[in-house]
Scaffold this motif. Structure first.
Motif, PDB file in Angstrom:
ATOM      1  N   HIS A 844       0.874  -1.183   0.000  1.00  0.00           N
ATOM      2  CA  HIS A 844       0.000   0.000   0.000  1.00  0.00           C
ATOM      3  C   HIS A 844       0.911   1.233   0.000  1.00  0.00           C
ATOM      4  O   HIS A 844       1.389   1.652   1.048  1.00  0.00           O
ATOM      5  CB  HIS A 844      -0.895  -0.011   1.243  1.00  0.00           C
ATOM      6  CG  HIS A 844      -1.908   1.093   1.277  1.00  0.00           C
ATOM      7  ND1 HIS A 844      -3.153   0.989   0.703  1.00  0.00           N
ATOM      8  CD2 HIS A 844      -1.855   2.347   1.804  1.00  0.00           C
ATOM      9  CE1 HIS A 844      -3.825   2.110   0.896  1.00  0.00           C
ATOM     10  NE2 HIS A 844      -3.063   2.949   1.561  1.00  0.00           N
ATOM     11  N   ASP A 847      -2.784   6.180  -0.652  1.00  0.00           N
ATOM     12  CA  ASP A 847      -4.195   6.070  -0.322  1.00  0.00           C
ATOM     13  C   ASP A 847      -5.014   6.315  -1.586  1.00  0.00           C
ATOM     14  O   ASP A 847      -4.724   7.226  -2.359  1.00  0.00           O
ATOM     15  CB  ASP A 847      -4.579   7.112   0.741  1.00  0.00           C
ATOM     16  CG  ASP A 847      -3.903   6.845   2.067  1.00  0.00           C
ATOM     17  OD1 ASP A 847      -3.846   5.668   2.470  1.00  0.00           O
ATOM     18  OD2 ASP A 847      -3.426   7.806   2.690  1.00  0.00           O
ATOM     19  N   ARG A 848      -6.018   5.504  -1.790  1.00  0.00           N
ATOM     20  CA  ARG A 848      -6.897   5.668  -2.945  1.00  0.00           C
ATOM     21  C   ARG A 848      -8.337   5.836  -2.496  1.00  0.00           C
ATOM     22  O   ARG A 848      -8.676   5.533  -1.356  1.00  0.00           O
ATOM     23  CB  ARG A 848      -6.800   4.450  -3.861  1.00  0.00           C
ATOM     24  CG  ARG A 848      -5.506   4.413  -4.678  1.00  0.00           C
ATOM     25  CD  ARG A 848      -5.555   3.277  -5.670  1.00  0.00           C
ATOM     26  NE  ARG A 848      -4.506   3.401  -6.687  1.00  0.00           N
ATOM     27  CZ  ARG A 848      -4.679   3.111  -7.967  1.00  0.00           C
ATOM     28  NH1 ARG A 848      -5.858   2.679  -8.402  1.00  0.00           N
ATOM     29  NH2 ARG A 848      -3.696   3.232  -8.827  1.00  0.00           N
ATOM     30  N   GLU A 850     -12.120   4.624  -3.071  1.00  0.00           N
ATOM     31  CA  GLU A 850     -13.004   3.635  -3.692  1.00  0.00           C
ATOM     32  C   GLU A 850     -14.300   4.332  -4.096  1.00  0.00           C
ATOM     33  O   GLU A 850     -14.894   5.066  -3.300  1.00  0.00           O
ATOM     34  CB  GLU A 850     -13.317   2.509  -2.706  1.00  0.00           C
ATOM     35  CG  GLU A 850     -12.112   1.637  -2.394  1.00  0.00           C
ATOM     36  CD  GLU A 850     -12.459   0.494  -1.441  1.00  0.00           C
ATOM     37  OE1 GLU A 850     -13.639   0.386  -1.035  1.00  0.00           O
ATOM     38  OE2 GLU A 850     -11.550  -0.271  -1.091  1.00  0.00           O
ATOM     39  N   ASP A 863     -10.796   3.658 -13.412  1.00  0.00           N
ATOM     40  CA  ASP A 863      -9.889   3.160 -12.383  1.00  0.00           C
ATOM     41  C   ASP A 863      -8.501   3.777 -12.575  1.00  0.00           C
ATOM     42  O   ASP A 863      -7.955   3.776 -13.680  1.00  0.00           O
ATOM     43  CB  ASP A 863      -9.805   1.631 -12.475  1.00  0.00           C
ATOM     44  CG  ASP A 863      -9.249   1.029 -11.214  1.00  0.00           C
ATOM     45  OD1 ASP A 863      -9.986   0.975 -10.217  1.00  0.00           O
ATOM     46  OD2 ASP A 863      -8.071   0.625 -11.226  1.00  0.00           O
ATOM     47  N   GLY A 864      -7.927   4.320 -11.533  1.00  0.00           N
ATOM     48  CA  GLY A 864      -6.597   4.919 -11.601  1.00  0.00           C
ATOM     49  C   GLY A 864      -6.581   6.408 -11.897  1.00  0.00           C
ATOM     50  O   GLY A 864      -5.538   7.053 -11.794  1.00  0.00           O
ATOM     51  N   ARG A 879      -6.181   9.117  -6.174  1.00  0.00           N
ATOM     52  CA  ARG A 879      -6.507   8.233  -7.296  1.00  0.00           C
ATOM     53  C   ARG A 879      -7.750   7.402  -6.990  1.00  0.00           C
ATOM     54  O   ARG A 879      -8.004   7.043  -5.853  1.00  0.00           O
ATOM     55  CB  ARG A 879      -5.344   7.265  -7.548  1.00  0.00           C
ATOM     56  CG  ARG A 879      -4.337   7.749  -8.532  1.00  0.00           C
ATOM     57  CD  ARG A 879      -3.388   6.603  -8.855  1.00  0.00           C
ATOM     58  NE  ARG A 879      -2.058   7.073  -9.071  1.00  0.00           N
ATOM     59  CZ  ARG A 879      -1.638   7.610 -10.222  1.00  0.00           C
ATOM     60  NH1 ARG A 879      -2.467   7.728 -11.231  1.00  0.00           N
ATOM     61  NH2 ARG A 879      -0.396   8.027 -10.349  1.00  0.00           N
ATOM     62  N   ALA A 880      -8.480   7.078  -8.053  1.00  0.00           N
ATOM     63  CA  ALA A 880      -9.720   6.318  -7.891  1.00  0.00           C
ATOM     64  C   ALA A 880      -9.482   4.822  -8.043  1.00  0.00           C
ATOM     65  O   ALA A 880      -8.675   4.383  -8.857  1.00  0.00           O
ATOM     66  CB  ALA A 880     -10.735   6.771  -8.935  1.00  0.00           C
ATOM     67  N   THR A 881     -10.176   4.069  -7.209  1.00  0.00           N
ATOM     68  CA  THR A 881     -10.333   2.642  -7.420  1.00  0.00           C
ATOM     69  C   THR A 881     -11.823   2.387  -7.611  1.00  0.00           C
ATOM     70  O   THR A 881     -12.623   2.658  -6.706  1.00  0.00           O
ATOM     71  CB  THR A 881      -9.821   1.841  -6.203  1.00  0.00           C
ATOM     72  OG1 THR A 881      -8.416   2.037  -6.095  1.00  0.00           O
ATOM     73  CG2 THR A 881     -10.105   0.353  -6.372  1.00  0.00           C
ATOM     74  N   VAL A 882     -12.173   1.939  -8.786  1.00  0.00           N
ATOM     75  CA  VAL A 882     -13.592   1.704  -9.075  1.00  0.00           C
ATOM     76  C   VAL A 882     -13.939   0.288  -8.619  1.00  0.00           C
ATOM     77  O   VAL A 882     -13.337  -0.689  -9.082  1.00  0.00           O
ATOM     78  CB  VAL A 882     -13.865   1.890 -10.580  1.00  0.00           C
ATOM     79  CG1 VAL A 882     -15.340   1.630 -10.881  1.00  0.00           C
ATOM     80  CG2 VAL A 882     -13.475   3.302 -11.021  1.00  0.00           C
ATOM     81  N   THR A 883     -14.877   0.188  -7.689  1.00  0.00           N
ATOM     82  CA  THR A 883     -15.184  -1.112  -7.087  1.00  0.00           C
ATOM     83  C   THR A 883     -16.605  -1.125  -6.532  1.00  0.00           C
ATOM     84  O   THR A 883     -17.117  -0.079  -6.091  1.00  0.00           O
ATOM     85  CB  THR A 883     -14.208  -1.439  -5.940  1.00  0.00           C
ATOM     86  OG1 THR A 883     -14.643  -2.622  -5.267  1.00  0.00           O
ATOM     87  CG2 THR A 883     -14.119  -0.314  -4.930  1.00  0.00           C
ATOM     88  N   THR A 893     -12.042   6.072   1.647  1.00  0.00           N
ATOM     89  CA  THR A 893     -10.587   6.153   1.515  1.00  0.00           C
ATOM     90  C   THR A 893      -9.906   5.828   2.829  1.00  0.00           C
ATOM     91  O   THR A 893     -10.535   5.787   3.889  1.00  0.00           O
ATOM     92  CB  THR A 893     -10.129   7.537   1.033  1.00  0.00           C
ATOM     93  OG1 THR A 893      -8.727   7.489   0.717  1.00  0.00           O
ATOM     94  CG2 THR A 893     -10.345   8.596   2.111  1.00  0.00           C
TER      95      THR A 893
END
Lengths: 957, 77
Positions: A844, A847-848, A850, A863-864, A879-883, A893
């Motif tokens: 890690h 920090d991203r 979600e 994503d990203g 940054r984005a994490t699409v989930t 986050t």
């Protein structure tokens, strides 16, 4: 390789209380029924050869080394899988057994290199031990023309490629004897099931996930497999560079509130490796990637080891000696008090420091400063727990031991994510779940325990952030209206007027699951099913975390949880209870030790003249009878000028507290900020005096974990700055004119025991003897109290409270349509000051945020992508994490990196009772952007260059 | 301290106690909570804010501060 001082008994203990008489090598012994012959022999001092057995794992019976002879039984049974029986006569040695065992060892050796010199397991390798025991110096299968050549990679048709991908341990398949201990440890101890044996026969080989490199696999790097390995097939990298450890010192982990007992194996005054203590009461011989491996921060180059002072924040730091730094701090505090009044200074105790150190800091503030302006980081995490459980049950602490969960039929897990935040308890919980315990998860996110290998929650109540009270009331409504109240328990144990009032309140239709569905977003029938499940089993337990407390109604939810537990009779025995999962290693202890501004040690109010008199007599001062300032009050008072000086031990307010702009303004307004820390943390950038701190490896003391378990912290190396934290506080008190003298932290504990009724029976001698103690420990419970409130609540009768749902003012609007909530990841710890300075960054490194695919798509976010997050308080970019772990309308986050600025966007809304910040609900909007904000870019660059000018750079204010 | 912050804190406490009690009893509970958990300077200030006629107190919040004011007067006098 288990700890160098561990004596292995081969198989786990039996829990039976029935004793069985057997004869071992002609001598009679009595052991508990269900004990293996191997363990019985070990308990009798007879060591039966073994390789696949170890006492942390169920017996497996594969190596065939532990064969014995038993009268009346055919053949040679494996002693690890054979249980004792009354009258059984066992022979552990005979010429035939020796012959059989030697043959087995020769077979193993035929597939294992015999070059032991330089091997990290040399002298602690179990195969080496077995070879020496049986006089095997080589294998007959390796010598002579008639024998086949040693099995090689080619003949096995498998790759013997070592795997160095994990930053902390190597896997060398050539050294593997395929005993499956690692695979079983991953299954039984950790519960991740990441390892397997792939292939058949000679091609059998340990593999992580689908034969992936360890670091890319499902492996969570807990190290259980490494600890279980009998050879060096899995071994710590640190053993390759450090001298071989010669001593194992039992201490306690300084990360989360589980408080794992660890063995620090040392050589030449340095830690060679850290392994879990198999006798550890909190962790049952387990650890996680943080406690097991991420201790390198203690000797990181960023450690501050010299005191520093400066007149203003724009001045460069000046390195000085201890006397000058402490003298300067004392003069400044006295000057401020003389000019602005006694209440113009205060301090913060640290939940990362020991009980003894925390006790001294609050004592300094109360006795030397002469006020009650003391607070602790529990203010921003579990202060609602302290309030809620004290009000309802009578004690500000959880009710159970961790092992209690093994007797739970149903567990409600609310606002907690133990596989990330409390991983060793998560492993315990998974053991219970796999044994049949049912799980109800109440969380806005789909946490891992909702659905993971062999663990599927019975119900996931995926509520909207900020609606916990509505959910608890809806659950209680079902209990009350469907006849699920344990009337006999309530009548005998609780205050009936308060219960009757509460019953009428929750029975009202406005609290029904159907009425609350629009608020929580959870279907009423699911809520009803969950309530019935919890209330209808013999033992229902509730475990909760910061997802409960860090809300504007955090205390109300804790009250509601206690209401629910009492109404269903789920308090006062094993398997039930109300269990806060505490965040930091010693947050329970720091609260116990009197770190709150309204309570003296032992949670006794400062206005109580009898209690105050006890402390006044012991400390030789008159104590203030009024509550002092809480942390957010200190910030407000700093901004209005009535609070001018602060002593902060081991707490990074500038990163951890909400609404960073507000915090920075307050810290900047102080005339004297004294920070005691091991690093130049964010808060230290606003300090005038920096007192270098010492890590948990550098001092003696105790921590108290979430089970109220007091465990020893033992010094394994000298303090890098020359003084331990308790010595620094002592010196500061003396410089302030208040005499303090202790030669050792044990004397501080003796003083604590003399002043706190719940600690009367605690001493270092008893801790050494028992291993750990759960308070209360006194004449009534001389060895501690694993389960509280057994016959009566601490307050006498349990008290119910009406818990009206009040929506947070932090609501989503057209301008801020999303709700941001926050949490932690396994590999990093809180503000990251420790873990960011270790190889845990491999897992890690940033920090991203979600975001649900629907919310991402409508905003053109992939994503990203960098996304800007704006709240009413501020803005940041991540940054984005699409989930789909998060529901639509919610983003999430972590906050482990200061450049993430998670707290730049959180607001200063707080819990009504305790002012615990509402971290878990912030209304925001997000938009795709090109890059982080300029300050974030600068911050990241500074971090990556390790702040080389940290001693000379003025604070960025 | 900022007046709006303190008033908001009083109102937040009142929102917990108000639904469960008649107004007068709720005010006593709120005043008790504040007395036990607030630094004296904050209590002095909230009384001053009430005396200055701040408009945003909830009914229970205002009644609670009246109790605090009376207690302060008794102590002073």
């Amino acid at each position: 390789m288990y700890s160098i001082d561990h004596t292995d008994l081969g198989t786990p203990p039996s829990t039976s209380s029935t004793m069985v008489n057997i004869e071992l090598d002609g001598r009679p012994f009595a052991v508990p029924d269900g004990t293996s012959v191997m363990r019985a022999a070990a308990l009798a001092g007879i060591s039966i050869p073994k390789l696949c057995a170890t006492d942390s794992l169920k017996s497996f019976g594969s190596c065939r080394l532990c064969l014995v002879e038993i009268d009346g039984r055919k053949g040679y049974p494996a002693s690890c899988t054979t249980l004792v029986a009354d009258g059984m006569k066992v022979r552990t040695e005979s010429p035939k057994l020796t012959q059989l065992r030697k043959g087995v060892v020769e077979l193993y050796v035929s597939e294992h290199p015999l070059e032991c010199d330089g091997c990290p397991a040399d002298k602690h390798c179990e195969l080496q031990d077995m070879a020496q025991l049986h006089g095997v110096t080589g294998s007959p299968y390796l010598a002579g023309d008639a024998c086949p050549p040693r099995v090689t990679a080619e003949s096995r048709a498998v790759a013997f490629e070592p795997d160095h991908s994990n930053p902390y341990f190597n896997f060398n398949p050539e050294l593997c004897i395929v005993c499956s201990r690692c695979v079983r440890a991953c299954d039984e101890t950790q519960g991740t099931l990441a390892l397997t044996i792939q292939g058949r026969g000679l091609a059998s080989q340990v593999a992580a996930s689908a034969a992936e490199p360890f670091v890319e696999s499902e492996c969570v790097s807990c190290g259980a497999c490494v600890e279980a390995c009998p050879t060096a097939a899995l071994s710590e990298k640190s053993l390759l560079t450090a001298p071989a450890p010669v001593q194992a010192v039992t201490t306690t982990c300084a990360y989360c509130g589980v408080g794992c007992s660890l063995k620090a194996e040392v050589a030449d005054g340095k830690v060679a490796r850290m392994v879990p203590n198999r006798a550890g009461h909190a962790n049952q011989g387990h650890a996680c990637v943080k406690g097991r491996f991420a201790y390198g921060y203690a000797t990181h180059a960023d450690r501050i080891t010299t005191p520093m002072i400066r007149a203003t924040l724009s001045d460069p730091w000046r390195e000085v000696g201890w006397d000058e730094a402490i003298g300067h701090a004392a003069r400044e505090f006295k000057r401020i008090q003389a000019k602005y009044g006694k209440g113009a200074v205060g301090g913060i105790t640290s939940s990362r420091c020991t009980n003894e150190e925390t006790f001294l800091v609050q004592k300094l503030i109360r006795a030397a400063f002469g006020n009650n302006n003391v607070d602790t980081c529990a203010r921003v995490c579990h202060s609602p727990t302290g309030y809620g459980l004290k009000q309802t049950l009578g004690e500000s602490a959880g009710t159970q031991a961790f092992t209690s969960v093994m007797k739970s039929d149903v567990v409600i897990l609310m606002g907690a994510n133990p596989t990330e935040g409390h991983p060793v308890f998560a492993s315990q919980l998974k053991r219970a779940l796999r044994a049949g315990t049912k799980l109800i998860v109440i969380d806005p996110r789909k946490i891992a325990l909702v659905d993971s290998p062999h663990v599927v929650a019975a119900h996931h109540l995926q509520l909207r952030p900020g609606t916990n009270v509505a959910m608890i009331n809806a659950l209680a409504h079902v209990v009350v209206t469907e006849g699920l109240v344990r009337e006999d328990f309530v009548a005998a144990r609780c205050e009936m007027p308060s219960f009757d009032k509460w019953r009428a309140f929750v029975a009202d239709k406005r609290n029904s699951p159907e009425a609350m569905e629009a608020v929580t977003g959870v279907a009423a029938d699911v809520v009803r099913a969950a309530a019935r499940l919890y209330a209808s089993v013999p033992n229902g337990a509730i475990y909760y975390g910061l997802g409960v407390t860090e809300h504007s109604q955090g205390s109300t939810t804790v009250l509601g949880i206690a209401n629910l537990a009492m109404a269903t009779g789920n308090v006062g025995r094993e398997g039930v209870g109300v269990n806060p999962l505490r965040g930091q290693n010693n947050v329970q202890g720091s609260c116990d030790m009197g770190s709150f501004p309204h309570e003296l040690p032992g949670y006794r109010h400062v206005s109580d003249p009898v209690v105050r008199a006890t402390f006044e007599k012991a400390w030789g001062v008159t104590l203030d009878n009024e509550a002092g300032l809480r942390i957010p009050n200190m910030f407000e008072a700093a901004l209005d000028g009535s609070f001018r000086g602060m002593y902060i031990q081991g707490e990074d307010l500038a990163q951890s507290d909400p609404n960073t702009q507000h915090v920075v303004a307050a810290l900047t307004a102080l005339e004297c900020l004294v920070v005691q820390d091991i690093f130049m943390c964010e808060t230290a950038k606003f300090a005038h005096v920096l007192l270098p701190g010492s890590s948990f490896l550098e001092k003696d003391g105790t921590f108290t974990n979430a089970e109220r378990r007091i465990s020893r912290v033992r010094k394994v190396m000298e303090p890098l700055p020359g003084l331990a934290d308790w010595e620094v506080t002592m010196r500061l008190a003396n410089a302030l004119g208040y005499p303090m003298h202790y030669d050792h932290p044990s004397q501080i504990m003796d003083e604590i025991a003399s002043l706190m009724p719940t600690f009367t029976g605690v001493s270092y001698e008893k801790l050494d003897r028992l291993g750990s103690i759960q308070w209360p420990c006194n004449d009534e419970a001389p060895e501690g109290t694993p389960t509280m409130h057994i016959d009566a609540f601490v307050r006498g009768k349990g008290k119910f409270f009406v818990t009206e749902y009040v929506a947070t003012r932090e609501r989503s609007t057209s301008r801020f349509p999303l709700l941001l909530t926050t949490g932690r990841v396994l590999s990093q710890y809180n503000v990251g000051a420790q873990t960011r300075r270790t190889s845990n960054n491999v897992w890690h490194s940033e920090d991203r945020v979600e975001i649900h695919p629907h919310d991402a798509e409508t905003r053109g976010i992939a994503d990203g992508d960098w996304i800007g997050i704006t709240s009413r308080a501020g803005e940041t970019v991540l940054r984005a994490t699409v989930t789909d772990k998060v529901q639509p309308g919610v983003i999430y986050t972590t906050f482990h990196f200061p450049e993430s600025g998670a707290n730049v966007v959180t607001t200063d809304n707080s819990d009504w009772a305790t002012n615990c910040p509402e971290y878990k609900v912030t209304a925001v909007e997000v938009v795709k952007v090109d890059k982080p904000l300029d300050w974030q870019i600068r911050f990241r660059q500074n971090r990556e260059t390790r702040l080389p000018s940290r001693h000379t750079t003025p604070a960025a204010v | 301290m900022h007046a709006d912050t303190l008033v908001r804190m009083v109102n937040d406490i009142s929102e917990f106690f108000a639904p469960a009690n008649p107004e007068a009893e709720a005010a006593v509970e709120v005043a008790g909570h504040i007395t036990r958990s607030w630094d004296p300077r904050m209590r002095r200030q909230i009384v001053e804010i009430w005396q200055a006629g701040h408009a945003d107190f909830s009914p229970v919040g205002r009644a609670a501060v009246e109790i605090l004011a009376a207690a302060a007067a008794r102590k002073a006098g």
